[in-house]
Design a protein around this motif. Structure first.
Motif, PDB file in Angstrom:
ATOM      1  N   MET A 117     -36.349 -32.935 -24.390  1.00 31.23           N
ATOM      2  CA  MET A 117     -37.009 -33.906 -25.430  1.00 31.23           C
ATOM      3  C   MET A 117     -37.766 -33.342 -26.417  1.00 31.23           C
ATOM      4  SD  MET A 117     -39.390 -37.311 -24.876  1.00 31.23           S
ATOM      5  CE  MET A 117     -37.948 -38.341 -24.156  1.00 31.23           C
ATOM      6  N   GLY A 118     -38.095 -33.682 -27.618  1.00 28.56           N
ATOM      7  CA  GLY A 118     -38.828 -33.005 -29.013  1.00 28.56           C
ATOM      8  C   GLY A 118     -39.326 -34.236 -29.645  1.00 28.56           C
ATOM      9  N   HIS A 119     -40.459 -33.861 -30.616  1.00 28.69           N
ATOM     10  CA  HIS A 119     -40.884 -34.870 -31.286  1.00 28.69           C
ATOM     11  C   HIS A 119     -41.278 -34.157 -32.585  1.00 28.69           C
ATOM     12  CE1 HIS A 119     -41.786 -37.678 -27.973  1.00 28.69           C
ATOM     13  NE2 HIS A 119     -42.034 -36.564 -27.249  1.00 28.69           N
ATOM     14  N   VAL A 120     -41.304 -35.046 -33.878  1.00 22.24           N
ATOM     15  CA  VAL A 120     -41.638 -34.477 -35.109  1.00 22.24           C
ATOM     16  C   VAL A 120     -42.545 -35.990 -35.577  1.00 22.24           C
ATOM     17  CG1 VAL A 120     -40.924 -34.396 -37.544  1.00 22.24           C
ATOM     18  CG2 VAL A 120     -39.762 -33.232 -35.524  1.00 22.24           C
ATOM     19  N   ILE A 121     -44.033 -35.626 -35.848  1.00 26.39           N
ATOM     20  CA  ILE A 121     -44.517 -36.734 -36.519  1.00 26.39           C
ATOM     21  C   ILE A 121     -44.159 -37.110 -38.133  1.00 26.39           C
ATOM     22  CG2 ILE A 121     -46.865 -37.395 -37.250  1.00 26.39           C
ATOM     23  CD1 ILE A 121     -46.344 -37.119 -34.205  1.00 26.39           C
ATOM     24  N   LEU A 122     -43.974 -38.315 -38.300  1.00 22.38           N
ATOM     25  CA  LEU A 122     -43.531 -38.753 -39.572  1.00 22.38           C
ATOM     26  C   LEU A 122     -44.912 -39.531 -39.996  1.00 22.38           C
ATOM     27  CD1 LEU A 122     -40.249 -40.451 -38.760  1.00 22.38           C
ATOM     28  CD2 LEU A 122     -40.627 -38.506 -40.098  1.00 22.38           C
ATOM     29  N   ILE A 123     -45.788 -40.381 -39.406  1.00 20.62           N
ATOM     30  CA  ILE A 123     -46.797 -40.922 -40.132  1.00 20.62           C
ATOM     31  C   ILE A 123     -48.047 -40.374 -39.049  1.00 20.62           C
ATOM     32  CG2 ILE A 123     -47.769 -42.786 -40.789  1.00 20.62           C
ATOM     33  CD1 ILE A 123     -45.138 -44.361 -41.139  1.00 20.62           C
ATOM     34  N   ILE A 145     -48.711 -45.876 -47.798  1.00 20.02           N
ATOM     35  CA  ILE A 145     -48.580 -45.067 -46.587  1.00 20.02           C
ATOM     36  C   ILE A 145     -47.965 -43.797 -46.858  1.00 20.02           C
ATOM     37  CG2 ILE A 145     -46.809 -46.168 -45.616  1.00 20.02           C
ATOM     38  CD1 ILE A 145     -49.814 -45.063 -43.787  1.00 20.02           C
ATOM     39  N   LYS A 146     -48.428 -42.795 -46.272  1.00 21.28           N
ATOM     40  CA  LYS A 146     -47.945 -41.518 -46.309  1.00 21.28           C
ATOM     41  C   LYS A 146     -46.976 -41.241 -45.394  1.00 21.28           C
ATOM     42  CE  LYS A 146     -49.950 -37.417 -45.630  1.00 21.28           C
ATOM     43  NZ  LYS A 146     -50.899 -36.122 -45.783  1.00 21.28           N
ATOM     44  N   VAL A 147     -45.584 -40.979 -45.504  1.00 17.24           N
ATOM     45  CA  VAL A 147     -44.688 -40.387 -44.420  1.00 17.24           C
ATOM     46  C   VAL A 147     -44.280 -39.059 -44.918  1.00 17.24           C
ATOM     47  CG1 VAL A 147     -42.475 -41.327 -43.457  1.00 17.24           C
ATOM     48  CG2 VAL A 147     -44.064 -43.055 -44.666  1.00 17.24           C
ATOM     49  N   ARG A 148     -44.402 -38.255 -43.983  1.00 14.40           N
ATOM     50  CA  ARG A 148     -44.214 -36.908 -44.317  1.00 14.40           C
ATOM     51  C   ARG A 148     -45.170 -36.533 -45.279  1.00 14.40           C
ATOM     52  NH1 ARG A 148     -39.693 -34.554 -41.503  1.00 14.40           N
ATOM     53  NH2 ARG A 148     -38.171 -35.938 -40.704  1.00 14.40           N
ATOM     54  N   ASP A 149     -44.572 -36.110 -46.571  1.00 18.19           N
ATOM     55  CA  ASP A 149     -45.318 -35.887 -47.832  1.00 18.19           C
ATOM     56  C   ASP A 149     -45.127 -36.741 -48.669  1.00 18.19           C
ATOM     57  OD1 ASP A 149     -46.764 -33.448 -46.657  1.00 18.19           O
ATOM     58  OD2 ASP A 149     -45.124 -32.161 -46.762  1.00 18.19           O
TER      59      ASP A 149
END
Length: 285
Positions: A117-123, A145-149
């Motif tokens: 399992m892995g994760h990437v933060i979007l917000i 709201i900022k999502v990624r950049d």
């Protein structure tokens, strides 16, 4: 299903035998049966997870499968975007499957456990805190709201959510504000590209030169879990809950595509159900 997996993980009774080196599992060729057997096992890593649309700590929004293969290697990457109540952020969660995986060892110093399992933060949690009014509710005056950049517009008109079948929560919400899971589901559907994994993110646990075959946005899925259940302080037994991937067309067809590398074989007849609306228990204990 997801609740059972959570309890098992917290109780430490999922089989935690040392993960085999994926290089040791690579073969000159692989078969459809090899892939299906792999998908139905649980001992590839210390903590191995199958596709789960109803995890009690995750409000699913979007999802996708990406298939990779060459003559001797194969991989499937499952991704789902949404709101993680455990991490209090918007993120993409990944599950990796294949005979050539890498980078599975924990990044915590001294921790040698492995997981697919892995994760990437979007917000980020801090960005959500900036728009919060109450618990996981969006302040009515907030507009972006900022999502990624990328700065995205916050829709405050509840009728637009309801028109999409997104129902903002009503309990503990006297001012009828938009909740975080509903916001992320709406933004995901309005801006799917921002909420999907990049090629680099998808390949975090894959060889750089493994060819991508195709991506699947809509498919039929059945819940499944295979695990070790503690029957005494020193004994375990294998248990299976749900429907095996080998028993219906979706993963049989995917395995065939991986072996043949012929994407024209993707001709599903079962109704797609990976849309989050078909999994109402997601995010709920």
């Amino acid at each position: 299903m997801a609740y059972l997996k959570l309890i098992l993980l917290l109780a430490g009774i999922i089989g935690c035998k040392p993960a085999q080196n994926n290089k040791d599992k690579m073969h000159r060729t692989f078969t459809q049966r090899d892939i299906l057997d792999y998908l139905e096992r649980y001992d590839q890593e210390t903590y191995h997870f199958f596709i789960d649309f109803e995890h009690p700590y995750f409000f699913t929004a979007g999802s996708r499968l990406t298939l990779y293969a060459d003559a001797s290697r194969w991989a499937i990457v499952f991704e789902k975007s949404g709101y993680s109540t455990g991490n209090s952020c918007g993120e993409i969660e990944f599950d990796y499957f294949g005979n050539c995986l890498k980078n599975l060892t924990s990044q915590i110093p001294g921790d040698t456990t492995t997981s697919n399992m892995g994760h990437v933060i979007l917000i980020d949690n801090k960005d959500l805190e900036q728009i919060e009014d109450g618990f996981e509710l969006v302040a009515r005056e907030k507009r972006n709201i900022k999502v990624r950049d990328t700065l995205l517009t916050i829709e405050q008109d509840q009728s637009r959510y309801l028109a999409r079948g997104i129902n903002p929560k009503h309990y503990n919400n006297p001012n009828k504000l938009i909740d975080f899971p509903s916001l992320i589901r709406y933004l995901d559907e309005e801006n799917p590209t921002v909420f999907r994994a990049t090629d680099k993110e998808l390949r975090t646990c894959l060889p750089d030169d493994l060819p991508q075959l195709m991506q699947i946005d809509r498919w039929h899925h059945e819940s499944y879990s295979h695990f070790k259940w503690m029957t005494s302080p020193t004994a375990f037994e294998d248990r299976t809950v749900g429907i095996k991937p080998s028993s219906y067309e979706t993963y049989v067809m995917i395995a065939d595509i991986l072996v043949s590398r012929d994407t024209t074989k993707w001709k599903p007849t079962l109704k797609p159900n990976n849309d989050w609306r078909n999994w109402p228990n997601a995010g709920h204990m």
